[in-house]
Write a protein that holds these residues in place. Structure first.
Motif, short mmCIF file in Angstrom:
data_model
loop_
_atom_site.label_atom_id
_atom_site.label_comp_id
_atom_site.label_asym_id
_atom_site.label_seq_id
_atom_site.Cartn_x
_atom_site.Cartn_y
_atom_site.Cartn_z
N SER A 42 0.83 -1.21 0.00
CA SER A 42 0.00 0.00 0.00
C SER A 42 0.86 1.25 0.00
O SER A 42 0.48 2.29 -0.53
N ALA A 43 2.04 1.14 0.59
CA ALA A 43 2.95 2.30 0.62
C ALA A 43 3.78 2.40 -0.65
O ALA A 43 4.01 3.50 -1.16
N LEU A 45 3.45 0.65 -3.84
CA LEU A 45 2.90 0.58 -5.20
C LEU A 45 2.56 1.95 -5.80
O LEU A 45 2.96 2.24 -6.93
N PRO A 46 1.84 2.81 -5.07
CA PRO A 46 1.51 4.10 -5.69
C PRO A 46 2.75 4.92 -6.04
O PRO A 46 2.71 5.71 -6.99
N LYS A 47 3.85 4.70 -5.35
CA LYS A 47 5.08 5.43 -5.68
C LYS A 47 5.55 5.12 -7.09
O LYS A 47 6.23 5.91 -7.73
N GLY A 49 3.44 4.20 -9.46
CA GLY A 49 2.27 4.27 -10.34
C GLY A 49 1.41 3.02 -10.30
O GLY A 49 0.51 2.86 -11.12
N GLY A 50 1.69 2.13 -9.36
CA GLY A 50 0.90 0.91 -9.24
C GLY A 50 -0.35 1.14 -8.41
O GLY A 50 -0.56 2.23 -7.87
N LYS A 51 -1.19 0.12 -8.31
CA LYS A 51 -2.46 0.25 -7.62
C LYS A 51 -2.55 -0.75 -6.47
O LYS A 51 -2.21 -1.92 -6.63
#
Ligand SMILES: Cc1ncc(C[n+]2csc(CCOP(=O)(O)OP(=O)(O)O)c2C)c(N)n1
Ligand code: SF4
Lengths: 377, 272, 182
Positions: A42-43, A45-47, A49-51
């Motif tokens: 959760s920490a 992946l968005p870094k 560009g993942g979901k």
């Protein structure tokens, strides 16, 4: 340049392994002792560009995983015990539709809620037979933090290469302990991506066996439109009940893994050259076994360790060959004899197999294994 | 000129599996007209379903189609949409699929307000398995597993969706075929989770047991009970007894899930 | 040092003993070039009740990741001391909080005691650094890792705003243990 090192937990290493492999999607539902995987994803992946999505339950998580993978995205879920049971429905769906995805299942006590924080190795049969019907199974059982990282990368590779779900299953001890890990540089470990279609969209068939047992997989949202169903299907992806096709497709799905067993099976042999008492073990139990083997050697017992890294497909050939030269096998495991039964099943009675079983939430300690060696030597 | 459905139907995949008089085909045609009217790119449109007669719909349409497991369409679709938010994602299935085994995924998709459109074909029964009662079977009705009449109360799908957080909820019927495409098109255009309930019929397993003499009689019932929301405003509670409202029942703007997640990505990248 | 050296940090859930174990192991494996494994008891125990964190340090590979015979035990509460001292080896190191552990286990151990929790609370000014005071003391008593490495590891794990506080806690624990050592 010095490599990046860290002192980290097994579950965290699994998450980082997934990221190394190019995972860009995670769907899960919280459950001890696997939750750290979700937390890291959760920490992180968005870094990149993942979901990350926390679903309403494990059934939904497994479903979302397959949906995401069909868009060409590498996808991971993590779970444990009861959640693994719930995922089985859609693991079967991923098997028959041949959609790559990776399930990180931390083994805890069971059945049912069992011992949420106690270690166990009792999901190995679920990893093969948990979902109904005939299907391929690939299951990896790492024994250290470093190996969790590396085997998670391999889980993605095998999944992409063979178009099938892969389960990686550290037991709670390995998943929760912390050790030093040396991060591989980008490019140092092989990263495999699924084969994209080489034919134009109008010629594409998602199960076109003219490309071999593992047909190329297109992605939703590109120029390739195709149908995916959990029914038995033909090469164009549409349902069929034609006996010959169903038979051939079922056989192919299992064959694509079984016939490539040599590529998938991985194990480690320790002091095996002259060993006449061989411990067959995996996960944290293999660490106790190695300790015991070292002790036994000091006491003049010719002990060796055959450590499983791939559990399914099982190294049947290797164990059969071994069984012709050794005096006895010892199979310590944190369940009531699952691996023991599998070993017995492939050695044609050539040697006795002595199980050591523990399901009380405590690890099998080296002393127990050593005692058994002395008993059978 | 007559509408050319063949542009969207997969060659060689007809005839469909549905019984004569089944309403599912009417809904499929409505969906095709909606896709056409919006000019959706077939390559960029995913249609996802569960299991059941209604859930066979995607197989006939030439888009990216995903026929999943019973009840799980919303969860699979969520994965598709999250991974590729630029895709149009349409879900479809029956009342049993969506509100019984799939109820949990349904309400959570509503709650997230993720930009997908869910067409739920409510024929008040489990058609595919031969007519067992579903959570949408009216109390007292006969089904193969309620031989003495159904003791269960039924869900109101639209209220369920609104209560769970869907931001666009509409209802139509298989009788009012020409409205279906308009409702679906409006739902697809809405940014957020939209639900279109189509009251449908299953002559084979529901009509037969519940004393409907013909498909026409079932269709006439749909005609009789439907009251457009506008017309209902002028009616008394007595007049509305036994009726169901049709049209757009609810519409609201609220933050949409994939847009919100894009902000998470921005924040995470900033935090590096 | 050769072979395995086994440490156990025990006390009540929420006292930060897991972190103390992690820092010890990290100091050994990242800064001291040794091998180390840390593991812990999970579950309801981690929410109050006795809790433990185990660290194995070795020059060579560590197979079995849990304790076999414990070389050094920290016990911050009576309950933890009762529950986790059974496998402390003959002549092993036992560090206890002198205010909270009044009944010592019977056996031939090298016992050191001082008021660890109180030191954190009153001398350092924050009870939450009890674990770091105890860590400093364990580093001093065992000598299994260098003081510099331990200090580096502490500073790498704590939030920036609390660096000085933790540095002080570590050093006070270190000195007090040496002074109290019999
Ligand atoms: C896990 C699971 N349970 C049960 C079934 C059997 N099943 C198939 S379709 C269906 C009911 C479908 O009813 P509905 O969704 O209302 O659609 P309809 O057939 O009426 O269009 C059931 C119970 C199944 N396929 N999977
Ligand atoms: S059984 Fe009912 S729902 Fe299914 S196709 Fe026939 S009429 Fe339609």
């Amino acid at each position: 340049m010095a490599k990046k090192v860290a002192f980290m937990q097994g579950n965290e290493a699994g998450a980082h392994g997934a990221l190394y492999a190019g995972c860009k999607f995670f769907a899960g539902y919280p459950i001890t002792p696997s939750t750290e995987v979700a937390e890291v994803m959760s920490a992180e992946l968005p870094k990149v560009g993942g979901k990350f999505i926390q679903m309403e339950d494990e059934i939904g998580a497994m479903a979302a995983l397959i949906g995401a993978s069909l868009t060409g995205t590498k996808a991971l879920t993590s779970t444990s015990g009861p959640g693994f049971s719930l995922k089985q429905e859609n693991i079967g769906y991923a098997c028959i539709t041949e959609v790559p995805c990776v399930i990180f299942n931390v083994m805890r006590g069971g059945p049912s809620t069992g011992m949420p924080t106690g270690p166990s190795q009792s999901d190995i049969m679920s990893a093969k037979w948990g979902t109904h019907g005939d299907h391929p199974a690939i299951c990896l059982v790492p024994a250290s933090v470093q190996e969790i990282f590396e085997e998670t990368v391999r889980a993605f590779n095998l999944s992409e290469k063979y178009r099938t779900p892969v389960t990686i299953m550290p037991d709670e001890i390995v998943a929760h302990m912390r050790e030093r890990i040396v991060f591989p540089e980008p490019g140092e470990l092989e990263v495999i991506n699924r084969t994209a279609p080489s034919v134009p969209p109008e010629k594409y068939k998602p199960y076109d066996t003219s490309f071999g047992d593992v047909p190329p997989l297109a992605a939703f949202g590109t120029n390739y439109r195709f149908h995916v169903t959990g029914l038995n299907k033909m090469e164009d992806g549409f349902p069929t009940t034609k006996a010959a096709i169903v038979q051939a497709e079922e056989e192919r799905q299992v064959r694509k893994v079984e016939a490539n067993a040599d590529d998938i099976i991985k194990y480690e042999e320790y002091l095996m050259d002259d060993a006449d008492i061989v411990v067959v073990a995996f996960g944290s139990t293999s660490r106790s076994a190695r300790f015991a083997v070292n002790e036994a050697r000091k006491q003049g017992i010719k002990a060796g360790l055959f450590r499983l890294i791939t559990f399914w497909p099982f190294p049947e050939k290797q164990l059969l060959a071994l069984s012709k030269k050794v005096k006895a096998f010892i199979t310590p495991e944190m369940n009531l004899g699952m691996c023991t039964g599998v070993v017995k099943g492939c050695i044609e009675g050539n040697a006795p197999v002595h199980g050591i079983f523990r399901v009380d939430g405590e690890p099998i300690n080296p002393g127990q294994i050593l005692d058994k060696m002395k008993e059978v030597k | 000129m007559a509408f050319d459905y063949d542009k969207y139907i997969r060659p060689g995949k007809l005839p469909h599996i549905w019984c004569p008089g089944c309403g599912h085909g009417i809904v499929m045609k409505g969906l095709i007209r909606a896709i056409d009217s919006l000019g959706l790119d077939k390559n960029n449109t995913a249609i996802v379903s569960g299991i059941g007669c209604a859930s066979r719909l995607p197989g006939y349409i030439d888009c990216c189609t995903l026929h999943t497991a019973h009840g799980r369409a919303a969860a699979f679709a969520t994965g598709v949409k999250m991974a590729k938010p630029e895709m149009n994602v349409i879900l479809c299935g029956g009342d049993g699929d969506g509100t019984a085994i799939g109820g949990n995924h349904f309400i959570h998709a509503c709650r997230r307000n993720i930009d997908m459109t869910y067409i739920i074909m409510n024929n008040n029964i489990y058609g595919m398995t031969g007519g067992q009662f579903s959570p949408c079977t009216p109390t007292g009705a006969k089904a193969s597993t309620t031989p003495y009449g159904n003791p269960d109360p039924a869900f109101d799908v639209a209220k369920l969706a609104i209560g769970a957080g869907a931001t666009f909820v509409a209802r139509g019927t298989a009788y009012h075929a020409t409205q279906i495409d308009k409702l679906i098109a409006e739902a697809i255009q809405h940014k957020g989770f939209s639900v279109v309930e189509i009251l449908d019929d299953c002559p084979t397993t529901y009509g037969r047991r519940n004393k409907f003499k013909s498909v026409i009689e079932m269709m006439n019932r749909l005609k009789d009970i439907a009251v457009p929301v506008k017309a209902a405003e002028k009616m008394t509670p007595e007049q509305l007894e036994g009726k169901v409202l049709t049209g757009v029942l609810y519409k609201q703007e609220k933050p949409e899930y994939t847009t919100e997640y894009a902000k998470v990505i921005e924040r995470a990248k900033g935090a590096k | 040092m050769s072979g395995r050296y086994e440490l156990r940090f025990s006390g009540a859930g929420g006292q930060g003993l897991i972190l103390a174990g992690v820092i010890m192991a990290e100091a050994a494996s990242i800064y001291d070039g040794k091998q180390a494994v840390q593991s812990q008891s999970y579950g309801p125990e981690a929410r109050g009740g006795a809790s433990k964190s185990e660290v194995i340090i070795s020059d060579g590979p560590i197979d079995y990741p849990k304790a076999t015979v414990v070389d050094a035990l920290l016990a911050l509460t009576q309950e933890a001391c009762d529950k986790y001292s059974h496998d402390l080896k003959e002549g092993g190191i036992l560090l206890i909080d002198s205010d909270l552990v009044t009944k010592e286990p019977v056996g031939n151990f090298k016992v050191t005691k001082f008021n660890i929790t109180n030191t954190a609370k009153n001398e350092i000014g924050r009870e939450i650094v009890t674990n770091i005071v105890a860590l400093g003391a364990m580093v001093a008593l065992t000598g299994v890792i260098s003081k510099e490495s331990a200090e580096k590891a502490v500073l790498a794990r704590v939030p920036e705003a609390f660096l000085e506080l933790n540095k002080k806690a570590f050093n006070v624990g270190y000195e007090k243990a040496l002074a109290a050592q019999k």
